[in-house]
Design an enzyme around this catalytic site. Structure first.
Site, PDB file in Angstrom:
ATOM      1  N   LEU A  24      46.077  -8.625  -1.912  1.00 46.99           N
ATOM      2  CA  LEU A  24      46.554  -9.121  -0.622  1.00 46.99           C
ATOM      3  C   LEU A  24      47.998  -9.588  -0.727  1.00 46.99           C
ATOM      4  O   LEU A  24      48.824  -9.306   0.141  1.00 46.99           O
ATOM      5  CB  LEU A  24      45.660 -10.259  -0.124  1.00 46.99           C
ATOM      6  CG  LEU A  24      46.161 -11.076   1.067  1.00 46.99           C
ATOM      7  CD1 LEU A  24      46.380 -10.202   2.282  1.00 46.99           C
ATOM      8  CD2 LEU A  24      45.193 -12.201   1.374  1.00 46.99           C
ATOM      9  N   TYR A  27      50.351  -6.459  -1.246  1.00 48.20           N
ATOM     10  CA  TYR A  27      50.309  -5.643  -0.028  1.00 48.20           C
ATOM     11  C   TYR A  27      51.082  -6.325   1.096  1.00 48.20           C
ATOM     12  O   TYR A  27      51.895  -5.697   1.786  1.00 48.20           O
ATOM     13  CB  TYR A  27      48.849  -5.396   0.375  1.00 48.20           C
ATOM     14  CG  TYR A  27      48.691  -4.694   1.696  1.00 48.20           C
ATOM     15  CD1 TYR A  27      48.921  -3.326   1.809  1.00 48.20           C
ATOM     16  CD2 TYR A  27      48.300  -5.394   2.836  1.00 48.20           C
ATOM     17  CE1 TYR A  27      48.778  -2.672   3.025  1.00 48.20           C
ATOM     18  CE2 TYR A  27      48.152  -4.748   4.051  1.00 48.20           C
ATOM     19  CZ  TYR A  27      48.388  -3.402   4.143  1.00 48.20           C
ATOM     20  OH  TYR A  27      48.251  -2.764   5.342  1.00 48.20           O
ATOM     21  N   HIS A  28      50.828  -7.602   1.286  1.00 48.55           N
ATOM     22  CA  HIS A  28      51.489  -8.363   2.350  1.00 48.55           C
ATOM     23  C   HIS A  28      53.009  -8.330   2.188  1.00 48.55           C
ATOM     24  O   HIS A  28      53.744  -8.015   3.131  1.00 48.55           O
ATOM     25  CB  HIS A  28      50.966  -9.798   2.356  1.00 48.55           C
ATOM     26  CG  HIS A  28      51.694 -10.711   3.278  1.00 48.55           C
ATOM     27  ND1 HIS A  28      51.623 -10.597   4.654  1.00 48.55           N
ATOM     28  CD2 HIS A  28      52.513 -11.748   3.032  1.00 48.55           C
ATOM     29  CE1 HIS A  28      52.375 -11.528   5.205  1.00 48.55           C
ATOM     30  NE2 HIS A  28      52.929 -12.239   4.238  1.00 48.55           N
ATOM     31  N   HIS A  29      53.486  -8.642   0.994  1.00 49.69           N
ATOM     32  CA  HIS A  29      54.930  -8.723   0.795  1.00 49.69           C
ATOM     33  C   HIS A  29      55.609  -7.350   0.866  1.00 49.69           C
ATOM     34  O   HIS A  29      56.702  -7.229   1.429  1.00 49.69           O
ATOM     35  CB  HIS A  29      55.262  -9.432  -0.521  1.00 49.69           C
ATOM     36  CG  HIS A  29      55.062 -10.903  -0.425  1.00 49.69           C
ATOM     37  ND1 HIS A  29      55.914 -11.727   0.285  1.00 49.69           N
ATOM     38  CD2 HIS A  29      54.101 -11.712  -0.914  1.00 49.69           C
ATOM     39  CE1 HIS A  29      55.482 -12.967   0.217  1.00 49.69           C
ATOM     40  NE2 HIS A  29      54.376 -12.984  -0.503  1.00 49.69           N
TER      41      HIS A  29
END
Length: 152
Positions: A24, A27-29
């Site tokens: 997470l 993926y988020h960054h």
């Protein structure tokens, strides 16, 4: 030093505390970086809202990381609050996208395009799913397994 300049602040805290970086997080960054590059050229409507929500959540999160790194005992409820705030941010991101799309359909001057709204909505929806999954695994499942261990 170069790595510290490239990584966002929360990543630096995690790495320095020798904790595992979860999917997470990466993926988020990565997707935020790609979406920001993609959207910057158009100065899309909603961008100010996205940034403001992100800054508010990160201000609270960085404070939490700093206090923990300084050795303060912080209630687990505060970590839960941060994750719930992140989940709320994803819902609000979808709401902003809906509003921008509605304004565009009404003919109001709204600097955006449907393709950007689609990509942003997919991004926010995927974050919503991943943050909900994280919340469930980190706080619901662990709480149940800890309660089961205590009753044995």
């Amino acid at each position: 030093i170069l790595l510290a300049l490239i990584l966002p602040g929360d990543t630096l805290f995690i790495v320095l505390r020798k904790q595992k970086l979860i999917f997470l997080h990466w993926y988020h960054h990565i997707t935020v970086l790609l979406y920001s590059w993609y959207s910057y050229k158009d100065m899309v409507a909603g961008g100010g809202w996205f940034m403001t929500m992100n800054y508010l959540v990160h201000a609270v999160m960085y404070s939490y990381y700093a206090l923990r790194a300084a050795g303060f005992k912080i209630s687990r409820k505060f970590a839960m609050f941060i994750t719930l705030t992140q989940i709320s941010q994803m819902v609000m991101g979808c709401v902003v996208n809906y509003l921008v799309y509605s304004w565009m359909q009404q003919g109001q001057e709204c600097p955006s395009h449907v393709q950007n709204i689609v990509w942003s909505s997919l991004m926010y929806l995927s974050y919503f799913v991943l943050f909900c999954q994280f919340f469930f695994e980190a706080y619901v499942t662990k709480t149940k397994s800890n309660a089961a261990k205590k009753s044995q």
